[in-house]
Design a protein around this motif. Structure first.
Motif, PDB file in Angstrom:
ATOM      1  N   ASN A  45       0.841  -1.194   0.000  1.00 20.38           N
ATOM      2  CA  ASN A  45       0.000   0.000   0.000  1.00 20.38           C
ATOM      3  C   ASN A  45       0.878   1.246   0.000  1.00 20.38           C
ATOM      4  O   ASN A  45       2.026   1.197  -0.424  1.00 20.38           O
TER       5      ASN A  45
ATOM      6  N   GLY B 197       0.709   5.560   1.600  1.00 22.33           N
ATOM      7  CA  GLY B 197       0.938   6.465   2.711  1.00 22.33           C
ATOM      8  C   GLY B 197       1.648   7.751   2.255  1.00 22.33           C
ATOM      9  O   GLY B 197       1.001   8.695   1.856  1.00 22.33           O
TER      10      GLY B 197
ATOM     11  N   SER C 111       1.884   3.452   5.253  1.00 17.42           N
ATOM     12  CA  SER C 111       0.792   2.493   5.359  1.00 17.42           C
ATOM     13  C   SER C 111       1.303   1.073   5.204  1.00 17.42           C
ATOM     14  O   SER C 111       2.103   0.779   4.313  1.00 17.42           O
TER      15      SER C 111
ATOM     16  N   THR D 135       6.073   0.327   8.930  1.00 17.17           N
ATOM     17  CA  THR D 135       4.694  -0.094   8.757  1.00 17.17           C
ATOM     18  C   THR D 135       4.579  -1.571   9.130  1.00 17.17           C
ATOM     19  O   THR D 135       5.562  -2.300   9.167  1.00 17.17           O
TER      20      THR D 135
ATOM     21  N   ASP E  93     -11.530   2.024   8.989  1.00 14.57           N
ATOM     22  CA  ASP E  93     -10.229   1.687   9.566  1.00 14.57           C
ATOM     23  C   ASP E  93     -10.299   0.658  10.685  1.00 14.57           C
ATOM     24  O   ASP E  93      -9.422  -0.204  10.805  1.00 14.57           O
TER      25      ASP E  93
ATOM     26  N   THR F 146      -0.844  -0.015  10.990  1.00 22.38           N
ATOM     27  CA  THR F 146      -1.604   0.137   9.746  1.00 22.38           C
ATOM     28  C   THR F 146      -1.238   1.443   9.043  1.00 22.38           C
ATOM     29  O   THR F 146      -1.000   1.469   7.844  1.00 22.38           O
ATOM     30  N   ILE F 147      -1.190   2.538   9.818  1.00 21.40           N
ATOM     31  CA  ILE F 147      -0.758   3.847   9.304  1.00 21.40           C
ATOM     32  C   ILE F 147       0.249   4.408  10.298  1.00 21.40           C
ATOM     33  O   ILE F 147      -0.106   4.724  11.437  1.00 21.40           O
TER      34      ILE F 147
END
Length: 499
Positions: free
Chosen positions: A98, A100, A103, A155, A373, A398-399
């Motif tokens: 992913n 960010g 992320s 991450t 989320d 996750t973030i």
């Protein structure tokens, strides 16, 4: 004899006391000394039906150490690999992440392509409170490719080791180099150097894809790719920058505003495809011409553009006058449904939310993020820790806050004044005749608007005959909508099969 037994008992008690009182390592912090441990890895075996095919697969959840030239571990990269059994060295493998930046790969993993997914509402409503259903995912791509989900440093469970600072991996080029190093190590460890290879990213993950392919194919010892999968694409950061004086930003947002206005009943058209195409032609033609004239635009042209812009965006002409025909996305989120007391989402403008009050200029928060989320966070932890048997007392990020991020790329002042990684893709396409690009975009995505992706990939030097575009009736994470997840799976599956 009694003395010997007594001595042994004392020794056991002393050992037990030491074990109980010794301070445990702080697993949430960066390790301060070079680790002597081996990578933490869990291997489990499973079966399922994917793309209509029943198959068995091995899941490997664990760390890969990135090492310095002297062999010192610098970082532990966490990944989850799903490999079909029996193993086939000529089977495609797809590396996914992913964006960010910051992320983890949780979104593509637990939402789109992994063998399990979290089932949250498909209609743009909040995911609520747990438990969240974790269900089989027949839309996983395991029938056509092995899958490797990668969490870059900072991450997931990935982190710097020893005396290495995390910021040594935080930057457009630094991050790409670490991911490319991981991919090479994975190919080594799994005997897959001659497999067809795909790279897939979402959001900043598309930026990462361009930077990684530049590292992988930019040297003589290159790793050649068969395809790149771009989902919710951002490549040209200068063109899409919402900053005063940049006229491309407003131009590239108009088609997304038109789609959103139509969805919420603020515009009228017979089809979204036709209305969006009208908006494209208006944006790149009359609207672009008007904005580039700046304050030299005539009153007549200003009025004509204002009227058409109101038709596409659903905003009043009075508001567009106050905004001088240039509407920043954050203002659009607040203004479009102000008469209903609602705001709309940034990641997915189908979602609506309610702010503390209705008087503000921009929303309090993004309802399309807080609407999903919690479900994804619960799902990735439950799946990795329970089903895949991976044990760690670290938190899955996750973030994450990967600051400061180094946005510099090679090329000097001009390249960094206009941050654009699209030329990396053009070079890769020109120098690898077997590589193709898939672009998947949601109509209701303001984080990475679809017209901005089209603009970036239509520039000079990028072969157009090997780029495929697909569009979806949702936003940034189009797979949260059931119909779009099925379509995305089918589209990417066909992209891989058609190599």
């Amino acid at each position: 004899m009694r003395n010997a037994v007594l001595a042994a008992l004392i020794a056991c008690l002393s050992t037990s006391a030491i074990a109980q009182t010794a301070p445990a390592p702080k697993s949430e912090e960066k390790e301060t000394a070079a680790p002597t441990r081996q990578p933490n890895v869990s291997v489990t075996r499973h079966g399922g039906i994917f793309g209509g095919q029943r198959l068995n697969y091995t899941a490997t959840a664990g760390e890969t150490f990135l090492r310095a030239e002297d062999g010192t571990p610098r970082a532990a990269i966490f990944s989850v690999s799903y490999v079909k059994e029996p193993r086939d060295p000529n089977r495609p493998v797809t590396f996914l992440f992913n964006g960010g930046p910051g992320s983890g790969s949780v979104w593509l993993h637990m939402g789109a392509f992994g063998p399990k997914r979290v089932a949250i509402p498909s209609d743009g409503t909040d995911d609520g409170a747990p438990p969240y259903p974790l269900v089989d995912n027949p839309d996983s791509l395991l029938d056509v490719t092995d899958l490797v989900f990668i969490d870059p440093v900072g991450t997931g469970f990935s982190h710097a080791l020893g005396k290495t600072e995390p910021k040594e991996f935080w930057g457009v080029t630094k991050d790409a180099q670490s991911v490319a190093q991981f991919i090479r190590l994975w190919l080594n460890d799994n005997g897959r150097w001659n497999s067809p290879k795909y790279l897939g990213g979402e959001s900043y993950g598309t930026t990462r894809s361009a930077a990684v392919v530049n590292v992988l194919e930019g040297a003589y010892n290159d790793v050649s790719l068969n395809g790149i999968i771009l989902i919710s694409t951002v490549l040209d950061f200068a063109a899409g920058a919402d900053t005063q004086g940049n006229e491309l930003g407003p131009i590239l947002n108009v088609p997304s505003m038109a789609a959103t206005a139509l969805f919420h009943g603020k515009a009228e058209a017979s089809s979204i495809e036709g209305f969006v195409e009208e908006a494209r032609q208006f944006a790149i033609g009359p609207y672009a011409s008007a904005l580039l004239k700046g304050q030299n635009i005539s009153p007549e042209e200003h009025a004509r553009i204002r009227r058409e812009l109101a038709r596409f965006t659903g905003l009043s002409e009075a508001y567009l006058d106050q905004a001088n025909l240039r509407v920043e996305p954050a203002r659009f989120y607040k203004e479009l449904l102000r008469d209903r007391g609602l705001t709309i989402g940034r990641l997915d403008s189908r979602y609506t939310g309610r702010d503390y009050d209705n008087a503000g200029e921009t929303p309090d928060n993004d309802p399309s993020f807080y609407g999903i989320d919690a479900g994804y966070t619960a799902a990735v932890n439950a799946h990795i820790r329970d089903a895949l048997k991976y044990k760690s007392d670290r938190s899955y990020v996750t973030i994450g806050n990967v600051q400061p991020w180094d946005w510099q790329i090679p090329g000097g002042r001009d390249a960094n004044a206009y941050l654009n990684v699209t030329p990396y893709l053009g070079k890769a396409l020109r120098e690898n005749s077997g590589m193709r690009i898939f672009v998947g975009q949601g109509y209701y995505d303001f984080a990475t608007p679809f017209f901005a992706a089209e603009y970036a990939l239509s520039r000079t030097g990028i072969p157009q005959d090997r780029i495929e575009y697909q569009y979806y009736g949702s936003g940034h994470m189009m797979y949260v909508r059931d119909d779009d997840r099925v379509k995305l799976s089918r589209d990417v599956r066909n992209f891989i099969r058609n190599r």
